[in-house]
Scaffold this active site. Sequence first.
Site, short mmCIF file in Angstrom:
data_model
loop_
_atom_site.label_atom_id
_atom_site.label_comp_id
_atom_site.label_asym_id
_atom_site.label_seq_id
_atom_site.Cartn_x
_atom_site.Cartn_y
_atom_site.Cartn_z
N ASN A 183 25.19 32.11 -49.23
CA ASN A 183 25.50 30.73 -48.89
C ASN A 183 25.68 30.61 -47.38
O ASN A 183 26.62 31.17 -46.81
CB ASN A 183 26.79 30.26 -49.58
CG ASN A 183 27.18 28.85 -49.18
OD1 ASN A 183 26.43 27.91 -49.42
ND2 ASN A 183 28.35 28.69 -48.56
N GLU A 184 24.74 29.93 -46.73
CA GLU A 184 24.81 29.66 -45.29
C GLU A 184 25.02 30.93 -44.46
O GLU A 184 25.70 30.92 -43.43
CB GLU A 184 25.90 28.63 -44.98
CG GLU A 184 25.66 27.27 -45.62
CD GLU A 184 26.59 26.19 -45.07
OE1 GLU A 184 27.45 26.50 -44.22
OE2 GLU A 184 26.43 25.02 -45.49
N ASP A 234 22.21 23.16 -43.31
CA ASP A 234 21.26 22.16 -42.80
C ASP A 234 21.18 22.28 -41.28
O ASP A 234 21.68 21.44 -40.54
CB ASP A 234 21.71 20.76 -43.22
CG ASP A 234 20.64 19.70 -42.96
OD1 ASP A 234 19.53 20.08 -42.53
OD2 ASP A 234 20.91 18.52 -43.20
N GLU A 279 24.80 21.15 -51.94
CA GLU A 279 25.95 20.31 -51.62
C GLU A 279 25.43 19.01 -51.02
O GLU A 279 24.47 19.04 -50.23
CB GLU A 279 26.89 20.96 -50.59
CG GLU A 279 27.62 22.20 -51.04
CD GLU A 279 28.42 22.85 -49.91
OE1 GLU A 279 28.96 23.95 -50.14
OE2 GLU A 279 28.51 22.26 -48.81
N TYR A 289 29.65 17.43 -53.40
CA TYR A 289 30.81 18.15 -52.91
C TYR A 289 31.97 17.16 -52.76
O TYR A 289 31.86 16.20 -52.01
CB TYR A 289 30.48 18.78 -51.54
CG TYR A 289 31.52 19.76 -51.06
CD1 TYR A 289 31.50 21.08 -51.46
CD2 TYR A 289 32.53 19.35 -50.18
CE1 TYR A 289 32.45 21.98 -51.03
CE2 TYR A 289 33.49 20.24 -49.74
CZ TYR A 289 33.45 21.55 -50.16
OH TYR A 289 34.40 22.45 -49.73
N TYR A 299 32.11 28.84 -56.44
CA TYR A 299 31.90 29.66 -55.25
C TYR A 299 32.53 31.04 -55.33
O TYR A 299 31.89 32.04 -55.01
CB TYR A 299 32.45 28.94 -54.02
CG TYR A 299 31.74 27.66 -53.67
CD1 TYR A 299 30.73 27.63 -52.72
CD2 TYR A 299 32.10 26.46 -54.29
CE1 TYR A 299 30.08 26.45 -52.40
CE2 TYR A 299 31.45 25.27 -53.97
CZ TYR A 299 30.45 25.27 -53.03
OH TYR A 299 29.81 24.10 -52.71
#
Length: 477
Positions: free
Chosen positions: A161-162, A204, A273, A304, A89
């Site tokens: 990421n998100e 999600d 993940e 994860y 990350y």
Amino acid sequence: MSQSFGLVLAVLLLCATFASAVQNVKVQGADFINNVTSNRLQIIGVAYQPGGSSGFQPGSGIDPLSNGTLCLRDAALMQQLGVNTIRIYNLDPTINHDMCVSIFNAVGIYMLIDVNSPLPNQSLDPGNLVSSYSSTYLNHIFAVVEAFKGYPNTLGFFGGNEVMNTVGTGGTVPPYIRAVTRDLKNYIAKNSPRMIPVGYSAADVSQILTDSWAYLSCNINGQSGDPSRSDFFGLNSYSWCGPTSPTANYQASGYDTIISTFGDTSIPVFFSEYGCNKVEPRVFDEVPVLYGNMTSVMSGGLVYEYYEETSNNFGLVSFYSNDTAQLLVDYDNLQKQFNTLDSKALQSMNSSATNIQSPKCSTSLVSGSGFNNSFTLPSIPSGGQTLIDHGISNPNQGKLVTVTDTAVTLPVYSSSGTLLQNLAIKPLPSDESNSPGGTSTSSGAAPSTSKKSAAGMVEIGLGGAISVAVLMGYLFF
């Protein structure tokens, strides 16, 4: 050819083999494909962020891939686990990562690299998109590309990421994600010896998930070479929660919905993940499903996570301040599940998936109320195009080095407290990636007869854990 020259040449060839264990991977339709063998790559992976936030100290020479001694230990444990991909990350692009990356490469493990970091000016701010999307930000993410473009086991880059994690951000962020993807892919095309895929890792959030995938995977104006199109789509999913959970089956977990949602995907989709821990210890009974009937759509996933961070109960391995490590029951359970997989079957290409063409972008692809349906992207910030055309200044460019020592010198204990003996990496031939079902048992390397708590062990000396020889490349005769 003299005998001595032949011996030298043989040694150099052997060293070269140790330094190049994996082949480059490309995206072809909805699959990752090995450039040389044309085998499909199913991601069997783990998230790898050693030390959590404390393991990322830019300016101090510390990040997840900065310590070869620790990477050697982790690569040995991952190799016997059956992992073929890790996700990292937070990385400092100015640090030398050659040894760690070379170790993972030697055992056939690919890397998915996040280009962003939590530091100022090193990620998109959903609340301040215009100012955070700057040439300073681009210089950082391009520096990450420079640091990792030279490694054959760099599988791809996550451009975000998100970043879209609420219905509100679904209304503002999407064009910026495509703009960052465009800039990264244009930089790679101009400054890298090979094309490296760029994609996105999604939260999600059911209200925006389908629209996020549809928005990012289409081609603007129907152009097949549209650089703003994501090459792959990752999903951070924790919906399958163990055998005693009400969501522990294909339907209740929503896995059936995932398959129907992404059934006609034109790019690889995988779990960036997974591994819900509401039921402990985790038994990972979703693994046979993910790598079973879901492989017609999904390209695997990343558990994860590898390291057990303080009290988060997501780790596979615990680590202590004296560099002692202990496997957790989750590690054993995951290895048992991985060992049931048919690696050769997973490598088989899905010809229908590789031939899928991406749709042309249109407002009709977006169905959710409030999700952004404009495909007019922000212009590159001032100075950004110069960075693409000429490259960033003084880049740190990583390269493989030769791994000569393979034995792990740090103490590692099984989940039952038994000291593991003879733990080591096993370098693979140049045409192989790692796969489950190796020679090691679920508890690791051969155990000794003594049992002690890993936390109680004292620190040991690390002298000679790794030595390297960089192949300079020329013979004179």
